[in-house]
Design an enzyme around this catalytic site. Structure first.
Site, PDB file in Angstrom:
ATOM      1  N   HIS A  91       2.650  -3.741   6.660  1.00 46.52           N
ATOM      2  CA  HIS A  91       1.696  -2.661   6.431  1.00 46.52           C
ATOM      3  C   HIS A  91       1.737  -1.699   7.612  1.00 46.52           C
ATOM      4  O   HIS A  91       2.492  -1.868   8.543  1.00 46.52           O
ATOM      5  CB  HIS A  91       0.271  -3.233   6.312  1.00 46.52           C
ATOM      6  CG  HIS A  91       0.002  -4.049   5.092  1.00 46.52           C
ATOM      7  ND1 HIS A  91      -0.797  -3.609   4.071  1.00 46.52           N
ATOM      8  CD2 HIS A  91       0.408  -5.289   4.736  1.00 46.52           C
ATOM      9  CE1 HIS A  91      -0.870  -4.535   3.129  1.00 46.52           C
ATOM     10  NE2 HIS A  91      -0.145  -5.571   3.503  1.00 46.52           N
TER      11      HIS A  91
ATOM     12  N   HIS B 143       0.840  -1.200   0.000  1.00 44.73           N
ATOM     13  CA  HIS B 143       0.000   0.000   0.000  1.00 44.73           C
ATOM     14  C   HIS B 143       0.874   1.248   0.000  1.00 44.73           C
ATOM     15  O   HIS B 143       1.762   1.401   0.835  1.00 44.73           O
ATOM     16  CB  HIS B 143      -0.940  -0.008   1.209  1.00 44.73           C
ATOM     17  CG  HIS B 143      -2.026  -1.035   1.073  1.00 44.73           C
ATOM     18  ND1 HIS B 143      -2.388  -1.878   2.091  1.00 44.73           N
ATOM     19  CD2 HIS B 143      -2.804  -1.345   0.007  1.00 44.73           C
ATOM     20  CE1 HIS B 143      -3.374  -2.664   1.653  1.00 44.73           C
ATOM     21  NE2 HIS B 143      -3.634  -2.363   0.394  1.00 44.73           N
TER      22      HIS B 143
ATOM     23  N   GLU C 227       0.954  -4.934  10.925  1.00 46.38           N
ATOM     24  CA  GLU C 227       0.494  -3.550  10.806  1.00 46.38           C
ATOM     25  C   GLU C 227       1.301  -2.774  11.832  1.00 46.38           C
ATOM     26  O   GLU C 227       1.069  -2.909  13.030  1.00 46.38           O
ATOM     27  CB  GLU C 227      -0.996  -3.466  11.145  1.00 46.38           C
ATOM     28  CG  GLU C 227      -1.884  -4.068  10.070  1.00 46.38           C
ATOM     29  CD  GLU C 227      -2.604  -2.989   9.293  1.00 46.38           C
ATOM     30  OE1 GLU C 227      -1.931  -2.256   8.537  1.00 46.38           O
ATOM     31  OE2 GLU C 227      -3.822  -2.878   9.434  1.00 46.38           O
TER      32      GLU C 227
ATOM     33  N   GLU D  94       1.582   3.734   3.129  1.00 50.85           N
ATOM     34  CA  GLU D  94       2.075   3.169   4.384  1.00 50.85           C
ATOM     35  C   GLU D  94       3.601   3.242   4.391  1.00 50.85           C
ATOM     36  O   GLU D  94       4.307   2.239   4.354  1.00 50.85           O
ATOM     37  CB  GLU D  94       1.526   1.736   4.541  1.00 50.85           C
ATOM     38  CG  GLU D  94      -0.004   1.744   4.597  1.00 50.85           C
ATOM     39  CD  GLU D  94      -0.674   0.380   4.432  1.00 50.85           C
ATOM     40  OE1 GLU D  94       0.021  -0.656   4.406  1.00 50.85           O
ATOM     41  OE2 GLU D  94      -1.920   0.347   4.315  1.00 50.85           O
TER      42      GLU D  94
ATOM     43  N   ARG E 254      -3.443   4.779  -1.863  1.00 50.87           N
ATOM     44  CA  ARG E 254      -3.280   3.417  -1.338  1.00 50.87           C
ATOM     45  C   ARG E 254      -3.022   2.383  -2.446  1.00 50.87           C
ATOM     46  O   ARG E 254      -2.201   1.492  -2.319  1.00 50.87           O
ATOM     47  CB  ARG E 254      -4.569   3.042  -0.580  1.00 50.87           C
ATOM     48  CG  ARG E 254      -4.750   1.563  -0.243  1.00 50.87           C
ATOM     49  CD  ARG E 254      -6.042   1.385   0.547  1.00 50.87           C
ATOM     50  NE  ARG E 254      -6.520   0.015   0.639  1.00 50.87           N
ATOM     51  CZ  ARG E 254      -6.315  -0.796   1.676  1.00 50.87           C
ATOM     52  NH1 ARG E 254      -5.598  -0.388   2.695  1.00 50.87           N
ATOM     53  NH2 ARG E 254      -6.815  -2.015   1.700  1.00 50.87           N
TER      54      ARG E 254
HETATM   55  C1  9B3 Z   1      -6.138  -7.416   4.725  1.00 50.46           C
HETATM   56  C2  9B3 Z   1      -6.174  -8.669   4.174  1.00 50.46           C
HETATM   57 CL1  9B3 Z   1      -7.260  -9.009   2.874  1.00 50.46          CL
HETATM   58  C3  9B3 Z   1      -5.361  -9.689   4.645  1.00 50.46           C
HETATM   59  N1  9B3 Z   1      -5.413 -10.941   4.090  1.00 50.46           N
HETATM   60  N2  9B3 Z   1      -4.516  -9.452   5.646  1.00 50.46           N
HETATM   61  C4  9B3 Z   1      -4.448  -8.218   6.183  1.00 50.46           C
HETATM   62  C5  9B3 Z   1      -5.255  -7.170   5.754  1.00 50.46           C
HETATM   63  C6  9B3 Z   1      -5.161  -5.823   6.373  1.00 50.46           C
HETATM   64  C7  9B3 Z   1      -4.539  -4.783   5.468  1.00 50.46           C
HETATM   65  C8  9B3 Z   1      -5.480  -4.459   4.313  1.00 50.46           C
HETATM   66  O1  9B3 Z   1      -5.108  -4.774   3.191  1.00 50.46           O
HETATM   67  O2  9B3 Z   1      -6.566  -3.907   4.504  1.00 50.46           O
HETATM   68  C9  9B3 Z   1      -4.249  -3.599   6.272  1.00 50.46           C
HETATM   69 SE1  9B3 Z   1      -3.751  -2.034   5.347  1.00 50.46          SE
HETATM   70 ZN    ZN Z   2      -1.795  -1.912   4.016  1.00 52.16          ZN
HETATM   71 ZN    ZN Z   3      -3.245  -0.945   7.254  1.00 51.20          ZN
END
Ligand code: 9B3
Ligand code: ZN
Ligand code: ZN
Ligand code: ZN
Length: 419
Positions: free
Chosen positions: A306, A179, A380, A182, A237
């Site tokens: 992230h 992303h 995160e 981040e 993002r």
């Molecule tokens: C989202 C998904 Cl789909 C996953 N498999 N693991 C972590 C996340 C959280 C991150 C997102 O893409 O929304 C945080 Se920015």
């Molecule tokens: Zn992220």
């Molecule tokens: Zn995040």
């Protein structure tokens, strides 16, 4: 009072204009919805006003008793706040003026000749030269590969970090910068590689890890998005691929992996922040990483970095079901966050992503797990929302130092638990 409707008079406007001052006066609010009326209000808000969900990443995922961080534009902020107060929806102002915080990060001057400064955020061209330089300067430990090109044609680099032994070693894959906004994430990948070469031969943990394991590190996957977050929109993002039939740009790369693709917690609308793309792996950046992971047999753990929220997550995201090795992953996550907090007391929460953060499909960690990589984790990093994506550079060092402890714990575990 017709709750939620009082915002209907607003004209939905997308902020246009120059990147300079784009977020002037914008606020980030943390809402604490307690009942159905509150949820309805937030959903209406999302429909009527262009608001940017920071956590969770889309309106459908908003539930009661879970806080919601969102950015409201300057022109709407006071009306929104009045609306919230009228229906008794409690909130905090996390960031008073988003633009002020952004400008602090662009203002800093380069330190000059004393080498690469790991305590600053860097533009892509600097990171790109850094990948070349660190590989050139450490030929015994680092090799650089180009694993593909982004939508806009930029190279995506992979650094293989580890002592060359002539045979295949158990491998840990780590990526950063999925992303764009981040920024602490690419900063961490760079920090990790720097620590590896700096402490190899002195620090016994690092020496053992690099002798017995290889790390495959992608410092920035979403290079186009990263560049865009420096040049046009600090809070971008997604990727920067064009979407036929839409004026909206980009796909969420962490909804684009082939893991129950687009079945939950992702959007089919190219204008949304969690747009899953036209099909799984439609994004060249995602395809490049997935191809490497499919080809590279020795990958035992997958780490993806992230921000923000201070969480250590593991599969599944796409279902509430637990993985067969749930107990082991949970113990590893517990130990990883213990190690992390031992330095400065930074508290992380941990658990399967669907229940710990929100359910969503198409994520890289779920995909890695289903590919057969038993130890996938999403980190995160800092903070918990005070600055969010705009984490000040003064926090790069402490964040990276503490995160190193968690990563080293997982790597040591992988070394001691071969499969
Ligand atoms: C989202 C998904 Cl789909 C996953 N498999 N693991 C972590 C996340 C959280 C991150 C997102 O893409 O929304 C945080 Se920015
Ligand atoms: Zn992220
Ligand atoms: Zn995040
Ligand atoms: Zn720089």
């Amino acid at each position: 009072m017709m709750d939620g409707l009082l915002l209907l008079g607003f004209v939905a406007a997308v902020s246009v204009g120059s990147p300079v001052g784009r977020y002037a006066g914008d606020k980030v609010l943390r809402l604490k919805p307690e009942n159905e009326q509150h949820l309805q209000f937030i959903r209406n808000l999302a429909r009527i006003v262009k608001i940017d969900f920071w956590q969770p990443h889309s309106a459908e995922l908003v539930t009661t008793n879970r806080s919601v961080d969102l950015r409201v534009t300057a022109d709407r902020a006071s009306d929104v706040q009045t609306g919230l107060e009228e229906i008794g929806l409690k909130y905090d102002v996390l960031i008073e003026n988003v633009q002020n915080l952004i400008e602090k990060q662009f203002d800093q001057k380069e330190t000059g000749s004393s080498g690469y400064n790991y305590e600053k955020y860097h533009r892509w061209d600097e990171i790109q030269s850094w990948t070349a330089n660190i590989a050139d300067e450490n030929p015994r430990l680092i090799s650089r590969f180009e694993i593909g090109r982004s939508y806009e044609g930029r190279a995506i680099y992979l650094l293989r970090v580890g002592k060359r032994t002539g045979s295949v070693k158990p491998t840990i894959f780590m990526d950063c910068g999925i992303h764009a906004r981040e920024w602490i994430s690419p900063a961490f990948c760079q920090w990790f590689v720097k620590e590896a070469v700096k402490t190899y031969g002195c620090n016994s943990t690092m020496t053992t890890l690099l002798n017995k394991l290889d790390f495959l590190v992608v410092p920035v996957i979403n290079v186009d998005g990263y560049v865009y977050s420096w040049t046009k929109d600090r809070l971008w993002r997604k990727t920067r691929s064009r979407n036929p039939g839409s004026n909206c740009v980009g796909t969420d790369p962490n909804r684009n992996f082939d893991a129950k693709w687009c079945s939950i917690g992702a959007s089919r609308n190219p204008c949304d922040e969690t747009y899953c793309g036209s099909h799984a792996e439609s994004e060249k950046e995602v395809k490049a990483v997935a191809d490497i992971m499919r080809r590279y047999y020795a990958i035992k753990a997958y780490l993806t970095i992230h921000s923000y929220s201070q969480m250590c997550l593991f599969p599944y995201s796409y279902t509430y079901s637990l993985t067969p090795n749930y107990k082991e992953l949970n113990t590893m996550a517990w130990n990883a966050v213990q190690a992390l907090s031992s330095l400065y007391g930074t508290q992380y929460i941990y658990g399967p992503a669907a229940i710990t953060i929100y359910p969503s499909a198409g994520g890289s960690d779920d995909w890695a797990y289903d590919l057969g990589i038993k130890y996938p984790f999403t980190f995160e990093l800092r903070d918990t929302g005070k600055c969010g994506f705009l984490l000040p550079e003064s926090q790069i060092r402490p964040t990276c130092e503490e995160t190193m402890l968690a990563i080293n714990y997982i790597a040591t575990y992988v070394l001691n638990n071969p499969y």
